[in-house]
Structure formats: C-alpha cells, structure tokens
Design a protein around this motif. Structure first.
Motif, PDB file in Angstrom:
ATOM      1  N   HIS A 225       0.830  -1.155  -0.154  1.00  9.39           N
ATOM      2  CA  HIS A 225       0.116   0.015   0.002  1.00  9.39           C
ATOM      3  C   HIS A 225       0.828   1.211   0.215  1.00  9.39           C
ATOM      4  CE1 HIS A 225      -3.334  -2.727   0.636  1.00  9.39           C
ATOM      5  NE2 HIS A 225      -2.807  -3.169   1.908  1.00  9.39           N
ATOM      6  N   ARG A 229       0.258   6.410   1.742  1.00 10.03           N
ATOM      7  CA  ARG A 229      -1.369   5.739   2.092  1.00 10.03           C
ATOM      8  C   ARG A 229      -1.410   4.679   2.786  1.00 10.03           C
ATOM      9  NH1 ARG A 229      -5.362   7.753  -1.130  1.00 10.03           N
ATOM     10  NH2 ARG A 229      -4.637   9.325  -2.836  1.00 10.03           N
ATOM     11  N   ARG A 315      -7.240   1.084  -1.354  1.00 13.81           N
ATOM     12  CA  ARG A 315      -7.578   2.582  -1.537  1.00 13.81           C
ATOM     13  C   ARG A 315      -8.892   3.037  -1.802  1.00 13.81           C
ATOM     14  NH1 ARG A 315      -3.965   5.920  -5.995  1.00 13.81           N
ATOM     15  NH2 ARG A 315      -5.020   8.125  -5.529  1.00 13.81           N
TER      16      ARG A 315
END
Length: 372
Positions: A225, A229, A315
């Motif tokens: 990731h 983020r 996300r």
C-alpha cells in the motif's frame, strides 16, 4: 523540562542526556500503560454499542498476555519519541526566548523607569527563564502586601525588566512550544501506532492473523500500500490529536507543578520534606492530571484515528477523517466518540505521572555521576 534541569550536578543538559532519560521514562510509561491501551483500542474499534466505562468484556477477551500484544513498536520507539518531544520543546523555547521574549524585555526596559509594582528582573538565558519565572511567582505571592517595589532575582549581570504580564506570556510560550513539539512527534508516532493498532486487533479472539509481528506488518503494509497511503494512514487525524494535545499537556503540567510545589514548600517548617521529593511529587501529580485532562479533551480524534488505522487499507475502501467521524456518529451515536474513555483516563494518570519523575531522576543521576 530538559532546558531547565541540570540533573543535580550543575551541568548543562545535552542531547544524549535527553535521549537516555527520555528513553527510560518513555519505556517505563509504555510498560505501565500498554495493557490499558489494548483494551482502549478494542473498545474503540468494536462494532457493538456500550458505555465507555464497560471494559470487562474486552479485558477478559483472550489470555492476559494478549493485552501486551503490539507493545514492541511503541517500546522500541519510546526513546526516540520522548527524545523528540523534549528536544523539540527545548529548542522551541530557546527560539521563543531569542526572538520573542527578548524583544518583550527590551520594550519593557525602555518603557519602565524607576519603581514598578510587581516587576521582576529575570535572565533571558538559554536555561534560566522557566525556573526564574517560577521563583518570581512564588516571591510575588509572598510579597502581595508590598504596595510597590522590586522582586529581584540575583544574577551576575544587568537584565531586562519583565512585568506581571510576562506570566501570561509564559503560558502562551509553553502552549506554543508544546504544540510544535507535538507536531514534530506526530510524524514518528503515526506509523508506530498504526502498526500497534493492527497487531492489537488481530490478537483478539477469533480475529484473522495477518501479520507475524511488527516488522512483518511494516514491510507488508509498505509493499502492498505504500508509505503515505499505507504506513502513514491516519496522519491527518494524528496531527489534529498531537498538536493541541501537547500544547495543553505542557501548559497544564507547568501550571499545576508550580502550584503544587508552592503548596508543599509552604509546609516546610512544620513538615520538612527534601526538595527533590517536592519536585518528584509535584511532577507526578502534575503529569497525571495534565495527561488525563488532555486525553479527555482530544479523545474523539483518537477514536477516529483508531478506526482509520484498523480499517481496510485498499485505496477504494479508505475514508477521510471527517467521513469516518460522521459514520461513527450516524451508526453508533455521539456517545461512541467517547467509547473507551474510562479506561483511557485510568491509563493516562499513572502513565503520565511516571514520565517526568523518572526523566528528572535519571537526569539527576547523570549529573551526580558527572560531578563525582
């Protein structure tokens, strides 16, 4: 505080002294407070409704050792975080003295000539302002019957004049410098607490085991990731929590410690107590009260942060701070924003009560060792 202490040996506090003393104090606070923190996180992230004071279901979930899961990351970084806090606070206060307080002193010196009610002469040096301000407050309280005159703090050179307004300026200084220290520290504490929260949640009975430990969690999150983020998930809300929290923490601590020391010293004649016992008792009480009161004010931000740092990292499933907060209130009610507050306050007092006494004790031992 590091910028005012001499460790009992009269020597100036170095960055290495801050690192050692802050690390030991931070480690002690982590060991004392981590089981309570685990209960808090499980309450915050639980989907069931309930009052913030009900901790028994979480406390009995799993074996006792599960309450210490996820302790490695905060314990390993305790020295760094505390060194950052004390070093940042000390550096900020020195900058304040140089660019703000010095100018105030110059202006007051130009305006004030002759006798001034309640005035005090203080040193604007690197390590003198805080302790001498405290001495002024104590002497001012003992000289309220004097209609006019100087309260003079002895020094080896001529100093600028500071009026009673400097007391309010000092509180503003402490809050501002504490807030800056909290902002700096947020960049270190955010990824540490992110990993800690995920390890605490997966240690609960029936939870899916995704990470083998803190290192595996860190590597896995970054790999899948990214850093910003992934690892720094919840950075925004961490800043909202840390910046005002440390400003209030240092301001409340400074105020309470001064008043407690004054009360203890007034009883010296009838009940003699060593001066270092005064300092440690005042530090413990002030630290505990300031820590608990600060948590009570900024707690909703911590609830949101825990939700964000334990939610899916994909996300398309991530939500912002205000969205997460709105979802919590809509689905569980406003009371849920204070879920786990009871155990947090129980944890906050001993954790914060131990930090400054241990820190000051270590500095005193370092100073004694150097002078011997």
């Amino acid at each position: 505080m590091s910028e005012n202490s001499d460790g009992g040996g009269g020597s100036q506090i170095s960055a290495l002294d801050d690192l050692l003393a802050g690390g030991i104090a931070g480690s002690a606070s982590v060991i004392v407070g981590h089981p309570f923190d685990t209960i808090k996180v499980r309450l915050q992230t639980s989907s069931t409704n309930g009052s913030s004071g009900k901790t028994s279901s979480s406390a009995t979930a799993g074996e006792f050792k599960s309450l210490f899961k996820g302790m490695s990351p905060p314990l390993a970084t305790a020295a760094i975080c505390n060194a950052i806090i004390f070093a940042s606070y000390g550096h900020s206060t020195r900058l304040w003295d140089e660019f703000i307080e010095h100018k105030i002193g110059q202006q007051q010196n130009e305006e004030v000539h002759g006798t001034l009610t309640g005035a005090v002469m203080i040193e604007h040096g690197e390590h003198g302002t805080h302790e001498q301000m405290k001495s002024w407050k104590q002497q001012r309280n003992n000289n309220d019957h004097d209609s006019e005159g100087w309260i003079t703090i002895q020094n080896n050179h001529q100093e600028p004049v500071v009026t009673e307004d400097a007391l309010n300026t000092n509180y503003l200084k402490v809050f501002t410098c504490g807030a800056l220290a909290g902002t700096v520290q947020a960049f270190v504490i955010c990824p540490v607490e992110h990993i800690k929260c995920r390890l605490q949640i997966q240690a609960a009975p029936g939870a899916k085991i995704m990470y083998k430990g803190p290192i595996d969690a860190c590597v896995s999150i970054i790999k899948n990731h990214g850093i910003f983020r992934g690892l720094y998930r919840g950075m925004g809300v961490t800043l909202w929590r840390e910046t005002p929290a440390f400003g209030m923490y240092f301001a409340v601590y400074d105020t309470i410690k001064d008043r407690v020391e004054s009360l203890l010293e007034e009883k010296d004649d009838d009940h003699p107590i060593p001066s270092h016992a005064h300092a440690w008792a005042a530090s413990a009480l002030a630290g505990g009260i300031s820590g608990a009161s600060t948590w009570g004010i900024i707690y909703p931000f911590d609830v949101i942060k825990s939700r964000m740092q334990t939610s899916p990292l994909e996300r398309h499933l991530q939500k912002g701070m205000w969205t997460v907060g709105s979802d919590i209130i809509r689905n569980h009610g406003f009371n849920h924003m204070f879920r786990g507050l009871g155990v947090t306050l129980v944890r906050a007092f001993p954790v914060n009560a131990i930090i400054f006494p241990v820190y000051e004790f270590v500095l005193m031992q370092i100073g004694s060792w150097r002078s011997s």
